[in-house]
Write an enzyme that holds these catalytic residues in place. Structure first.
Site, mmCIF file in Angstrom:
data_model
loop_
_atom_site.group_PDB
_atom_site.id
_atom_site.type_symbol
_atom_site.label_atom_id
_atom_site.label_comp_id
_atom_site.label_asym_id
_atom_site.label_seq_id
_atom_site.Cartn_x
_atom_site.Cartn_y
_atom_site.Cartn_z
ATOM 1 N N GLU A 5 -9.342 -10.851 -7.629
ATOM 2 C CA GLU A 5 -8.796 -9.761 -7.889
ATOM 3 C C GLU A 5 -7.334 -9.597 -8.484
ATOM 4 O O GLU A 5 -7.561 -8.553 -8.821
ATOM 5 C CB GLU A 5 -7.989 -10.052 -5.893
ATOM 6 C CG GLU A 5 -9.002 -9.530 -4.781
ATOM 7 C CD GLU A 5 -8.782 -9.720 -3.554
ATOM 8 O OE1 GLU A 5 -7.852 -9.407 -3.093
ATOM 9 O OE2 GLU A 5 -9.454 -8.755 -2.409
ATOM 10 N N TYR A 44 -12.523 -2.181 -3.643
ATOM 11 C CA TYR A 44 -13.175 -2.151 -2.103
ATOM 12 C C TYR A 44 -14.551 -2.095 -1.898
ATOM 13 O O TYR A 44 -15.316 -1.590 -1.120
ATOM 14 C CB TYR A 44 -12.573 -1.084 -1.535
ATOM 15 C CG TYR A 44 -11.527 -1.446 -0.768
ATOM 16 C CD1 TYR A 44 -11.052 -2.307 -0.284
ATOM 17 C CD2 TYR A 44 -9.977 -0.308 -1.481
ATOM 18 C CE1 TYR A 44 -9.267 -2.557 -0.072
ATOM 19 C CE2 TYR A 44 -8.432 -0.914 -1.239
ATOM 20 C CZ TYR A 44 -8.227 -1.781 0.105
ATOM 21 O OH TYR A 44 -7.277 -2.240 0.627
ATOM 22 N N ASN A 53 -1.753 0.782 6.798
ATOM 23 C CA ASN A 53 -1.695 -0.634 7.386
ATOM 24 C C ASN A 53 -0.523 -2.225 6.070
ATOM 25 O O ASN A 53 -0.734 -2.813 6.442
ATOM 26 C CB ASN A 53 -2.532 -1.459 7.889
ATOM 27 C CG ASN A 53 -3.720 -1.909 7.722
ATOM 28 O OD1 ASN A 53 -3.203 -1.602 5.756
ATOM 29 N ND2 ASN A 53 -4.606 -2.639 7.385
ATOM 30 N N HIS A 65 -2.331 -5.121 1.689
ATOM 31 C CA HIS A 65 -3.579 -6.212 1.834
ATOM 32 C C HIS A 65 -3.184 -7.477 1.448
ATOM 33 O O HIS A 65 -2.156 -7.914 0.389
ATOM 34 C CB HIS A 65 -4.291 -5.652 0.411
ATOM 35 C CG HIS A 65 -5.354 -6.509 0.126
ATOM 36 N ND1 HIS A 65 -6.448 -6.486 0.687
ATOM 37 C CD2 HIS A 65 -5.979 -7.298 -0.996
ATOM 38 C CE1 HIS A 65 -7.425 -7.369 -0.092
ATOM 39 N NE2 HIS A 65 -7.105 -7.507 -1.302
ATOM 40 N N LYS A 74 0.811 -1.132 -0.673
ATOM 41 C CA LYS A 74 -0.179 -0.285 0.196
ATOM 42 C C LYS A 74 0.993 0.978 0.435
ATOM 43 O O LYS A 74 2.015 1.276 0.312
ATOM 44 C CB LYS A 74 -0.985 -0.189 0.946
ATOM 45 C CG LYS A 74 -1.765 -1.135 1.275
ATOM 46 C CD LYS A 74 -3.149 -1.338 2.209
ATOM 47 C CE LYS A 74 -3.963 -1.903 2.051
ATOM 48 N NZ LYS A 74 -4.760 -1.733 3.227
HETATM 49 N N1 LIG Z 1 -11.763 1.404 11.212
HETATM 50 C C1 LIG Z 1 -11.355 1.943 10.157
HETATM 51 N N2 LIG Z 1 -10.831 2.787 9.616
HETATM 52 C C2 LIG Z 1 -9.599 3.134 9.206
HETATM 53 N N3 LIG Z 1 -9.415 2.663 7.567
HETATM 54 C C3 LIG Z 1 -9.604 1.174 8.002
HETATM 55 C C4 LIG Z 1 -10.049 0.853 9.007
HETATM 56 N N4 LIG Z 1 -11.032 -0.901 9.452
HETATM 57 C C5 LIG Z 1 -10.841 -0.858 8.430
HETATM 58 N N5 LIG Z 1 -9.337 -0.489 7.511
HETATM 59 C C6 LIG Z 1 -9.192 0.116 6.233
HETATM 60 O O1 LIG Z 1 -9.760 -0.937 4.859
HETATM 61 C C7 LIG Z 1 -9.057 -2.404 4.868
HETATM 62 C C8 LIG Z 1 -10.116 -3.208 4.440
HETATM 63 O O2 LIG Z 1 -10.259 -3.405 5.845
HETATM 64 P P1 LIG Z 1 -10.716 -5.367 5.959
HETATM 65 O O3 LIG Z 1 -11.390 -5.434 7.709
HETATM 66 O O4 LIG Z 1 -11.355 -5.902 5.197
HETATM 67 O O5 LIG Z 1 -9.563 -5.016 6.758
HETATM 68 P P2 LIG Z 1 -8.074 -6.607 6.748
HETATM 69 O O6 LIG Z 1 -9.517 -7.784 5.498
HETATM 70 O O7 LIG Z 1 -7.211 -6.873 7.330
HETATM 71 O O8 LIG Z 1 -7.150 -6.155 4.913
HETATM 72 P P3 LIG Z 1 -7.254 -6.216 3.679
HETATM 73 O O9 LIG Z 1 -8.530 -6.392 3.191
HETATM 74 O O10 LIG Z 1 -6.803 -4.697 2.911
HETATM 75 O O11 LIG Z 1 -6.219 -7.019 2.889
HETATM 76 C C9 LIG Z 1 -8.110 -2.692 5.814
HETATM 77 O O12 LIG Z 1 -6.920 -3.051 5.665
HETATM 78 C C10 LIG Z 1 -7.448 -0.981 5.872
HETATM 79 O O13 LIG Z 1 -6.879 -0.383 5.501
#
Ligand SMILES: Nc1ncnc2c1ncn2[C@@H]1O[C@H](COP(=O)(O)OP(=O)(O)OP(=O)(O)O)[C@@H](O)[C@H]1O
Length: 140
Positions: free
Chosen positions: A128, A51, A114, A117, A11
Site C-alpha cells: 500500500e 480495494y 469510518n 484506513h 478518509k
Molecule cells: N458492511 C459495510 N458497509 C459499508 N461499508 C463497509 C462495510 N464493511 C466494510 N466497509 C468499508 O470497507 C472498508 C474495508 O473493510 P474491512 O472489512 O477490510 O475493514 P477494516 O479492515 O476495518 O478497514 P480498512 O481496511 O479500511 O482499514 C471499511 O473500512 C469500511 O469503510
C-alpha cells in the site's frame, strides 16, 4: 519489538469535517510518527485498485464512491509494531463496536464512513505504501 511502518488513510468523512489534525494527533499520541503525508483526491481507478480485494463484496461500489467523493490524506506511519499499534488506535471497523478512546469511536459516522484506513499486515503495508509514495517522499 521492531520499528516498522504502516499505511494510513484519513478518509473523506474526516477530511470533510476538518478532522485531519485531530486524527493525526490521536495517531501521534499512540506512539506513531508521521514519516510521509499528502492530501490527494483519489481517482476511481486508484480506489478500485486499492480495494480490489473487496471487489465481490456488496458494499464495493459504495466504498469506491465514498473514497473518491472528497480528498483524503495518505500517510506512512512509523513506530514499534506499527501495523498493530495503528489498528489498536483506529478501533473496530464499525464505530458502534469500537472501544472508547479509539479514532473510530470518537470520530466515525458509520461502518462505511469510518474515518480511517490502516494496513492489516506488514506485507500489505509495504504494498500500500508503494501504491501511493515514492521512496524520496518518505523521511524517517
Ligand atoms: N458492511 C459495510 N458497509 C459499508 N461499508 C463497509 C462495510 N464493511 C466494510 N466497509 C468499508 O470497507 C472498508 C474495508 O473493510 P474491512 O472489512 O477490510 O475493514 P477494516 O479492515 O476495518 O478497514 P480498512 O481496511 O479500511 O482499514 C471499511 O473500512 C469500511 O469503510
Amino acid at each position: 519489538m521492531a520499528v516498522t511502518r504502516t499505511f494510513s488513510i484519513i478518509k473523506p468523512d474526516a477530511t470533510r469535517r476538518n478532522l485531519t489534525g485531530a486524527v493525526t494527533k490521536m495517531l501521534e499520541e499512540a506512539g506513531l510518527r508521521v514519516v510521509a503525508s499528502k492530501r490527494i483526491h483519489m481517482t476511481r481507478e486508484q480506489a478500485e485498485g486499492f480495494y480490489a480485494v473487496h471487489k465481490e463484496r456488496p458494499f464495493f461500489g459504495e466504498l469506491v464512491d465514498f473514497m473518491i467523493s472528497e480528498p483524503v490524506v495518505v500517510q506512512v506511519l512509523e513506530g514499534e509494531d506499527a501495523v498493530q499499534k495503528n489498528r489498536d488506535v483506529m478501533g473496530a471497523t464499525n464505530p458502534a463496536d469500537a472501544a472508547e478512546g479509539t479514532i473510530r469511536k470518537t470520530h466515525a459516522l458509520s461502518i462505511g464512513e469510518n474515518s480511517v484506513h490502516g494496513s492489516d499486515s506488514d506485507e500489505n503495508a509495504a504494498i500500500e505504501i508503494r501504491h501511493f509514495f515514492n521512496d524520496d517522499e518518505i523521511v524517517g
